[in-house]
Design a protein around this motif. Sequence first.
Motif, PDB file in Angstrom:
ATOM      1  N   MET A   1       0.808  -1.220  -0.006  1.00 42.49           N
ATOM      2  CA  MET A   1      -0.056  -0.093  -0.041  1.00 42.49           C
ATOM      3  C   MET A   1       0.873   1.263  -0.028  1.00 42.49           C
ATOM      4  N   ARG A   2       2.106   1.242  -0.013  1.00 43.10           N
ATOM      5  CA  ARG A   2       3.213   2.322   0.095  1.00 43.10           C
ATOM      6  C   ARG A   2       3.231   3.170   1.199  1.00 43.10           C
ATOM      7  N   TYR A   3       3.094   2.603   2.335  1.00 42.46           N
ATOM      8  CA  TYR A   3       3.127   3.192   3.483  1.00 42.46           C
ATOM      9  C   TYR A   3       4.508   3.172   4.242  1.00 42.46           C
ATOM     10  N   ARG A   4       4.732   4.592   4.564  1.00 39.15           N
ATOM     11  CA  ARG A   4       6.201   4.697   5.313  1.00 39.15           C
ATOM     12  C   ARG A   4       6.236   4.036   6.508  1.00 39.15           C
ATOM     13  N   GLU A   5       5.169   3.634   7.094  1.00 47.23           N
ATOM     14  CA  GLU A   5       4.954   3.033   8.578  1.00 47.23           C
ATOM     15  C   GLU A   5       5.243   1.432   8.442  1.00 47.23           C
ATOM     16  N   GLN A   6       5.501   0.977   7.427  1.00 46.79           N
ATOM     17  CA  GLN A   6       5.800  -0.444   7.076  1.00 46.79           C
ATOM     18  C   GLN A   6       7.343  -0.609   7.914  1.00 46.79           C
ATOM     19  N   TRP A   7       8.166   0.365   7.835  1.00 47.89           N
ATOM     20  CA  TRP A   7       9.561   0.399   8.078  1.00 47.89           C
ATOM     21  C   TRP A   7       9.582   0.247   9.748  1.00 47.89           C
ATOM     22  N   ALA A   8       8.644   0.890  10.239  1.00 43.93           N
ATOM     23  CA  ALA A   8       8.463   0.666  11.864  1.00 43.93           C
ATOM     24  C   ALA A   8       8.363  -0.807  12.259  1.00 43.93           C
ATOM     25  N   LEU A   9       7.658  -1.532  11.653  1.00 43.13           N
ATOM     26  CA  LEU A   9       7.172  -3.000  11.563  1.00 43.13           C
ATOM     27  C   LEU A   9       8.566  -3.769  11.318  1.00 43.13           C
ATOM     28  N   TRP A  10       9.096  -3.455  10.357  1.00 40.93           N
ATOM     29  CA  TRP A  10      10.097  -4.115   9.808  1.00 40.93           C
ATOM     30  C   TRP A  10      11.329  -4.215  10.529  1.00 40.93           C
ATOM     31  N   ILE A  11      11.311  -2.979  11.388  1.00 41.52           N
ATOM     32  CA  ILE A  11      12.555  -2.974  12.492  1.00 41.52           C
ATOM     33  C   ILE A  11      12.254  -4.247  13.531  1.00 41.52           C
ATOM     34  N   ILE A  12      11.087  -4.162  13.713  1.00 40.20           N
ATOM     35  CA  ILE A  12      10.605  -5.122  15.091  1.00 40.20           C
ATOM     36  C   ILE A  12      10.818  -6.583  14.344  1.00 40.20           C
ATOM     37  N   VAL A  13      10.376  -6.671  13.204  1.00 38.22           N
ATOM     38  CA  VAL A  13      10.452  -8.239  12.607  1.00 38.22           C
ATOM     39  C   VAL A  13      11.972  -8.558  12.639  1.00 38.22           C
ATOM     40  N   ASP A  14      12.969  -7.599  11.975  1.00 42.53           N
ATOM     41  CA  ASP A  14      14.285  -7.936  11.750  1.00 42.53           C
ATOM     42  C   ASP A  14      14.981  -8.366  13.389  1.00 42.53           C
ATOM     43  N   VAL A  15      14.390  -7.602  14.311  1.00 42.20           N
ATOM     44  CA  VAL A  15      15.118  -7.611  15.652  1.00 42.20           C
ATOM     45  C   VAL A  15      14.786  -9.353  16.153  1.00 42.20           C
ATOM     46  N   VAL A  16      13.670  -9.424  15.980  1.00 42.73           N
ATOM     47  CA  VAL A  16      12.738 -11.079  16.424  1.00 42.73           C
ATOM     48  C   VAL A  16      13.453 -11.996  15.582  1.00 42.73           C
ATOM     49  N   THR A  17      13.562 -11.747  14.403  1.00 37.46           N
ATOM     50  CA  THR A  17      14.396 -12.854  13.335  1.00 37.46           C
ATOM     51  C   THR A  17      15.776 -12.901  13.547  1.00 37.46           C
ATOM     52  N   VAL A  18      16.372 -11.915  13.949  1.00 35.69           N
ATOM     53  CA  VAL A  18      18.032 -12.094  14.055  1.00 35.69           C
ATOM     54  C   VAL A  18      17.857 -12.963  15.379  1.00 35.69           C
ATOM     55  N   VAL A  19      17.282 -12.997  16.423  1.00 31.79           N
ATOM     56  CA  VAL A  19      17.217 -13.793  17.606  1.00 31.79           C
ATOM     57  C   VAL A  19      16.753 -15.089  17.207  1.00 31.79           C
ATOM     58  N   MET A  20      16.066 -15.312  16.192  1.00 31.63           N
ATOM     59  CA  MET A  20      15.440 -16.752  15.823  1.00 31.63           C
ATOM     60  C   MET A  20      16.546 -17.480  15.185  1.00 31.63           C
ATOM     61  N   TRP A  21      17.427 -16.520  14.326  1.00 36.27           N
ATOM     62  CA  TRP A  21      18.559 -17.506  13.614  1.00 36.27           C
ATOM     63  C   TRP A  21      19.746 -17.526  14.234  1.00 36.27           C
ATOM     64  N   ILE A  22      19.822 -16.999  15.387  1.00 41.93           N
ATOM     65  CA  ILE A  22      20.858 -17.050  16.399  1.00 41.93           C
ATOM     66  C   ILE A  22      20.817 -18.394  17.235  1.00 41.93           C
ATOM     67  N   ILE A  23      19.316 -18.495  17.510  1.00 42.68           N
ATOM     68  CA  ILE A  23      18.959 -19.733  18.277  1.00 42.68           C
ATOM     69  C   ILE A  23      19.290 -20.722  17.302  1.00 42.68           C
ATOM     70  N   ALA A  24      18.877 -20.750  15.961  1.00 45.12           N
ATOM     71  CA  ALA A  24      19.021 -21.921  14.996  1.00 45.12           C
ATOM     72  C   ALA A  24      20.549 -22.118  14.789  1.00 45.12           C
ATOM     73  N   GLY A  25      21.389 -21.220  15.048  1.00 48.88           N
ATOM     74  CA  GLY A  25      22.964 -21.344  14.877  1.00 48.88           C
ATOM     75  C   GLY A  25      23.170 -21.188  13.103  1.00 48.88           C
ATOM     76  N   ASP A  26      22.460 -20.702  12.498  1.00 45.98           N
ATOM     77  CA  ASP A  26      22.569 -20.318  11.087  1.00 45.98           C
ATOM     78  C   ASP A  26      23.061 -18.841  10.793  1.00 45.98           C
ATOM     79  N   PHE A  27      24.419 -18.804  10.887  1.00 49.01           N
ATOM     80  CA  PHE A  27      25.099 -17.477  10.911  1.00 49.01           C
ATOM     81  C   PHE A  27      24.958 -16.481   9.955  1.00 49.01           C
ATOM     82  N   LEU A  28      24.858 -17.282   8.644  1.00 54.02           N
ATOM     83  CA  LEU A  28      24.606 -16.522   7.382  1.00 54.02           C
ATOM     84  C   LEU A  28      23.191 -15.716   7.432  1.00 54.02           C
ATOM     85  N   MET A  29      22.302 -16.604   7.818  1.00 57.87           N
ATOM     86  CA  MET A  29      20.684 -15.980   8.056  1.00 57.87           C
ATOM     87  C   MET A  29      20.764 -14.874   8.969  1.00 57.87           C
TER      88      MET A  29
END
Length: 231
Positions: A171-199
């Motif tokens: 929908m081309r909203y700027r506010e998408q990036w506020a959520l992407w920041i949250i998503v990225d923080v959470v997903t970084v933690v997920m892949w640290i747990i999984a042990g996949d350093f490239l992800m």
Amino acid sequence: MVEKLKKYMTLFQWAECLAIIVFTIYFALTNTTDTWWYILIDSLAAVCGVFCVVLCAGGKKSQYYWGFVNIIAYIIIALINKYYGEVMLNALYYLPTQFIGLYVWGKHYNKPADQVEGLRMDGKHIVIWSICSVAGIFVYKLILDTLGGNATLLDSMSTVFSIVANILMVMRYREQWALWIIVDVVTVVMWIIAGDFLMTIMWAIYLINAVYGWIMWTKISQKSGKEGVAV
């Protein structure tokens, strides 16, 4: 040639792309645990994913082409690691919305500037989307628990916020990036747990790019001067 490259992406964005290429080569050469085909798919997901989000931050329609390849590769990697929320998100949602997003952005694309026309969300819609997101997280966590998934709360947060953020992106909203920041923080933690350093590196670059995307899209939305519901 150099001027064309600088016009297409900023030096910071090129640095992001170069960083993931260097890290990908390093991890591919030093990975002695995973199979060659896992490393190949992992590398493809990482490189295409970073190019996709970097181009999205710049409002470039070509981000959807890189995103298509990233989605296919990421589905395979997430399935192997039993992140079923990520698998369903990418296979059932991201993949079809790639075509929808490409169509919508094409309708609202400023060809002379080679950039999509961005919008800002008003306060009422921010509250509505926030309430729906929180409710969705707890409902989806219950579903993932029954499937026997790993890190289900993190997986659910990543999935639900990603769905909402992707809708806002289409929908081309700027506010998408506020959520992407949250998503990225959470997903970084997920892949640290999984042990996949490239992800982990890929999503860490996503996080840096999301902050940059907020800055860029604030400028893009100011150019259009629009606020409210996308049409």
